[in-house]
Scaffold this motif. Sequence first.
Motif, PDB file in Angstrom:
ATOM      1  N   PRO A 513       0.825  -1.213   0.000  1.00 22.55           N
ATOM      2  CA  PRO A 513       0.000   0.000   0.000  1.00 22.55           C
ATOM      3  C   PRO A 513       0.864   1.269   0.000  1.00 22.55           C
ATOM      4  O   PRO A 513       1.853   1.369   0.746  1.00 22.55           O
ATOM      5  CB  PRO A 513      -0.811  -0.117   1.284  1.00 22.55           C
ATOM      6  N   VAL A 514       0.484   2.227  -0.839  1.00 21.88           N
ATOM      7  CA  VAL A 514       1.161   3.532  -0.886  1.00 21.88           C
ATOM      8  C   VAL A 514       0.196   4.656  -0.543  1.00 21.88           C
ATOM      9  O   VAL A 514       0.627   5.795  -0.305  1.00 21.88           O
ATOM     10  CB  VAL A 514       1.787   3.769  -2.284  1.00 21.88           C
ATOM     11  N   TRP A 515      -1.108   4.359  -0.535  1.00 19.42           N
ATOM     12  CA  TRP A 515      -2.102   5.363  -0.154  1.00 19.42           C
ATOM     13  C   TRP A 515      -3.322   4.642   0.384  1.00 19.42           C
ATOM     14  O   TRP A 515      -3.811   3.662  -0.210  1.00 19.42           O
ATOM     15  CB  TRP A 515      -2.498   6.219  -1.367  1.00 19.42           C
ATOM     16  N   THR A 516      -3.848   5.089   1.538  1.00 17.22           N
ATOM     17  CA  THR A 516      -5.067   4.529   2.131  1.00 17.22           C
ATOM     18  C   THR A 516      -5.968   5.667   2.557  1.00 17.22           C
ATOM     19  O   THR A 516      -5.500   6.766   2.912  1.00 17.22           O
ATOM     20  CB  THR A 516      -4.759   3.647   3.350  1.00 17.22           C
ATOM     21  N   VAL A 517      -7.252   5.459   2.562  1.00 14.58           N
ATOM     22  CA  VAL A 517      -8.226   6.494   2.865  1.00 14.58           C
ATOM     23  C   VAL A 517      -8.188   6.891   4.327  1.00 14.58           C
ATOM     24  O   VAL A 517      -8.573   8.007   4.692  1.00 14.58           O
ATOM     25  CB  VAL A 517      -9.646   6.025   2.459  1.00 14.58           C
ATOM     26  N   THR A 518      -7.697   6.007   5.179  1.00 14.20           N
ATOM     27  CA  THR A 518      -7.696   6.293   6.616  1.00 14.20           C
ATOM     28  C   THR A 518      -6.402   6.960   7.084  1.00 14.20           C
ATOM     29  O   THR A 518      -6.406   7.651   8.105  1.00 14.20           O
ATOM     30  CB  THR A 518      -7.902   4.990   7.405  1.00 14.20           C
ATOM     31  N   LYS A 519      -5.290   6.805   6.365  1.00  9.62           N
ATOM     32  CA  LYS A 519      -4.007   7.314   6.839  1.00  9.62           C
ATOM     33  C   LYS A 519      -3.375   8.351   5.913  1.00  9.62           C
ATOM     34  O   LYS A 519      -2.403   9.007   6.288  1.00  9.62           O
ATOM     35  CB  LYS A 519      -3.027   6.148   7.016  1.00  9.62           C
ATOM     36  N   SER A 520      -3.864   8.506   4.691  1.00 10.38           N
ATOM     37  CA  SER A 520      -3.234   9.399   3.714  1.00 10.38           C
ATOM     38  C   SER A 520      -4.122  10.594   3.415  1.00 10.38           C
ATOM     39  O   SER A 520      -5.312  10.625   3.769  1.00 10.38           O
ATOM     40  CB  SER A 520      -2.921   8.632   2.430  1.00 10.38           C
ATOM     41  N   ASP A 521      -3.533  11.572   2.717  1.00  9.65           N
ATOM     42  CA  ASP A 521      -4.241  12.792   2.343  1.00  9.65           C
ATOM     43  C   ASP A 521      -4.791  12.648   0.937  1.00  9.65           C
ATOM     44  O   ASP A 521      -4.172  12.023   0.071  1.00  9.65           O
ATOM     45  CB  ASP A 521      -3.291  13.993   2.409  1.00  9.65           C
ATOM     46  N   TYR A 522      -6.002  13.214   0.698  1.00 10.69           N
ATOM     47  CA  TYR A 522      -6.631  13.104  -0.618  1.00 10.69           C
ATOM     48  C   TYR A 522      -5.825  13.840  -1.693  1.00 10.69           C
ATOM     49  O   TYR A 522      -5.939  13.517  -2.869  1.00 10.69           O
ATOM     50  CB  TYR A 522      -8.056  13.676  -0.573  1.00 10.69           C
ATOM     51  N   THR A 523      -4.993  14.830  -1.289  1.00 16.13           N
ATOM     52  CA  THR A 523      -4.216  15.569  -2.290  1.00 16.13           C
ATOM     53  C   THR A 523      -3.144  14.698  -2.934  1.00 16.13           C
ATOM     54  O   THR A 523      -2.677  14.992  -4.040  1.00 16.13           O
ATOM     55  CB  THR A 523      -3.558  16.794  -1.628  1.00 16.13           C
ATOM     56  N   ASP A 524      -2.742  13.621  -2.267  1.00 11.65           N
ATOM     57  CA  ASP A 524      -1.720  12.723  -2.820  1.00 11.65           C
ATOM     58  C   ASP A 524      -2.324  11.616  -3.685  1.00 11.65           C
ATOM     59  O   ASP A 524      -1.580  10.848  -4.303  1.00 11.65           O
ATOM     60  CB  ASP A 524      -0.910  12.084  -1.683  1.00 11.65           C
ATOM     61  N   LEU A 525      -3.639  11.502  -3.704  1.00 11.01           N
ATOM     62  CA  LEU A 525      -4.276  10.378  -4.401  1.00 11.01           C
ATOM     63  C   LEU A 525      -4.005  10.425  -5.900  1.00 11.01           C
ATOM     64  O   LEU A 525      -3.700   9.399  -6.527  1.00 11.01           O
ATOM     65  CB  LEU A 525      -5.781  10.380  -4.122  1.00 11.01           C
ATOM     66  N   GLY A 526      -4.087  11.646  -6.521  1.00 12.09           N
ATOM     67  CA  GLY A 526      -3.870  11.747  -7.961  1.00 12.09           C
ATOM     68  C   GLY A 526      -2.469  11.334  -8.351  1.00 12.09           C
ATOM     69  O   GLY A 526      -2.267  10.649  -9.369  1.00 12.09           O
ATOM     70  N   ASP A 527      -1.472  11.724  -7.537  1.00  9.26           N
ATOM     71  CA  ASP A 527      -0.097  11.351  -7.853  1.00  9.26           C
ATOM     72  C   ASP A 527       0.117   9.844  -7.717  1.00  9.26           C
ATOM     73  O   ASP A 527       0.849   9.242  -8.516  1.00  9.26           O
ATOM     74  CB  ASP A 527       0.863  12.105  -6.918  1.00  9.26           C
TER      75      ASP A 527
END
Length: 745
Positions: A513-527
């Motif tokens: 995992p590199v992005w999760t909805v509970t621990k990451s920011d939505y601004t990083d999702l596109g990248d």
Amino acid sequence: PSLATSAIPSDCLRSAPLVPRSMAVVAGDNAENIAEQTDELVALKEIFGEDIYMQDEEPGAVSFSIDVLVDFGLCRGSVTLWAEFQESDQAFLVSGDGVATPAGAAASSTFSGGGAAAVAPSSPALGPSSVAALVQQQLEGNRPQQLTKPRIERSKSGRNVQRAEVTVKHLPPLTLHLGFPPEYPSSAPPDFHLVCGWLTSEQLAQLCAALDGQAAEMLGSPIVFTWAEFLKSDTKDLLGLGDSLALVASDDASDVRAVADCVDPLATMVELLRYDQRRELECWKNEVHQCGICFGEKAGSLFVNLGGCAHNFCVECMGDMTKLHVKEGSIIELKCPVPDCRAELGSRMLERVLEPHEYERWERLKTQQILDTLEGIAFCPRCEELGHDVPNFVEGTASSDDAPVATCRRCGYVFCGKCLGIAHTSIQDCISEEDRIMQVAMRKMAESSGKMTLAQRKRMQKERTMGKLYEITLGEEAPEVDTIGLLVKDWRDSTSGDEIMSVSTGTKDDFTPVWTVTKSDYTDLGDKLMLRPPLIVRIRRNTVAAEERDRKKRALEELMTLRAIKQDSQPCPRCNVRISRSAGCNHMRCTNCDTHFCYRCGKQIPSDNPYSHFGGGGCPTFDTSEVRRMVQEERENVGIDYELENLRRQFGRQEGLFANFEAHQNGRPIQRRTRGDGSQCPTCRQFNDRIGRLNHARCHACRSSFCHHCRKKIVGVVNAHYRGEGACPQHEADAPAVAAAPAAA
């Protein structure tokens, strides 16, 4: 109780009571008589067994009856019973069942099995008061073979019946009712009555006189067994009975002890006929018969009558056949295996050979088959969508242009009995089958999600909580999302509004995992979605949108399925069951109702000559597309002709066997097969090769055992055939040297 053990008229009992005298006189000298009576009664029970019926065993008041079977020597012949018709007998009719019955009366006896008869009570024809009554009437419509018809002699004009006669092999026994007085056997004979339904009162009176004479000669000795033996062996000669007996209505006899139980000769004839066939069944069950399917020899009790005809086969074979057809749903094939018969199997026979759950399945399939073929019956389309088959009567119409209307007796839905659409007045307003299919699909599309199956609900719940994994490989586009991680448009099987739960690198088997909805920011999702594939994206479906999409998908799939069935099938013109042709000509036979029809035009064709419909400017026997397919298969060596050539190469040409068969049909001797070392089966005449030097063989065709050495059938224990002096050798090498000397020379 049999015919001969019927009740004795009360006036006879009053004039000559069977009940012994008062117990007050049973004392002193009569004590010895009581002891002898007890001993005699024990002996009679051992001798007569089930043929003795006790009424009272109290000492001094003993009363019982014995059935005595008169020896007619019927094992080699039969007896003809006949009765004259009187004017009062004109109410008697010979029904279609072959039984003489009084007008308005119904026969009550039943009988089944062993090539015998069953007479069901006659009943008025059922009107269309209920569907269940009609179905039950047809379910029980498999009537077994009926009683043999009495031969009727009429007057020259043919209007008046003069005489009826029937031939039987078994007659009911005489019944000797006995009572022991306290003085028997020392100083008085037993009290007795003699009852019979096929002898006259005067003939019974002669027998009573003969019994009195024997009692006088043997006074002081037990007499009952002597009486029984006399009635058994000497009745025919004493009365001068021949091969023909006249049934006469009983009248007052000179001896009140002679009770002729024949009030109505015609009714008595029917009862005697039923008794004869019951005895025939008992004799048949005790004999050994050969099954026409497995060729095995078994007792008649292991056979079953098919119900619709007189043929019988072993329970094992019929059980295997019926279970197979019931399992596959081809109940139309439940018919007699005899090619020239093919009568439908009876329900009683099926109930005997099938397991309870198999019989219930047959009953359900048979009921459905009957309902499909009944005219004026329509199934409610609304209940059918809910999984219920509800048949309803279609109301009649005043003219041919009016549409028939039916009302569901379960849900009250009113619909057209012809097109099954919404009720309308004119037949021109009937919708096509395709339009009705579309209406069904649209109604199902409008149903709530609560109609999903348990598996679908579990899958929906899992995707709602955990989401679904999608793998993005090199060259594939990633989903487009908004600022809160929701899809902005449909992607693969996900819809707009579904939520991204996580993004990982790697494959489904090994990812990080590199992005999760509970621990990451939505601004990083596109990248993260633009990273180099392979990527794993977990998407949680929008509940409302997903359920609506699945509901529409199921309705669309069902609509496409129904359309495909309609395009690749043809409805049976009788029961409307859809039938699809896999290969072959346009002649089709419905496996539900056995109707023959043309697959090209859908019309019913005669079953006795179905191909008369084709040719002469009508429908072709084969469609052009089917002919092309068969030619293509033949070229590719995958057709039926290729399989036939394989059989010919494997087994060779069979012209010699056909010529040998024709020679046998014309009376010329059969040329015995000499190839190899073997012999013909003595049961079915099938050639069997010898296995090594073993003389014992089991025919591969009929499975019966026989000996190669003597070419005789082996019955019983096989090894017993090869034991003892003069027995056949079990192996040909074991043959004596003297037998082999001529062959060596």
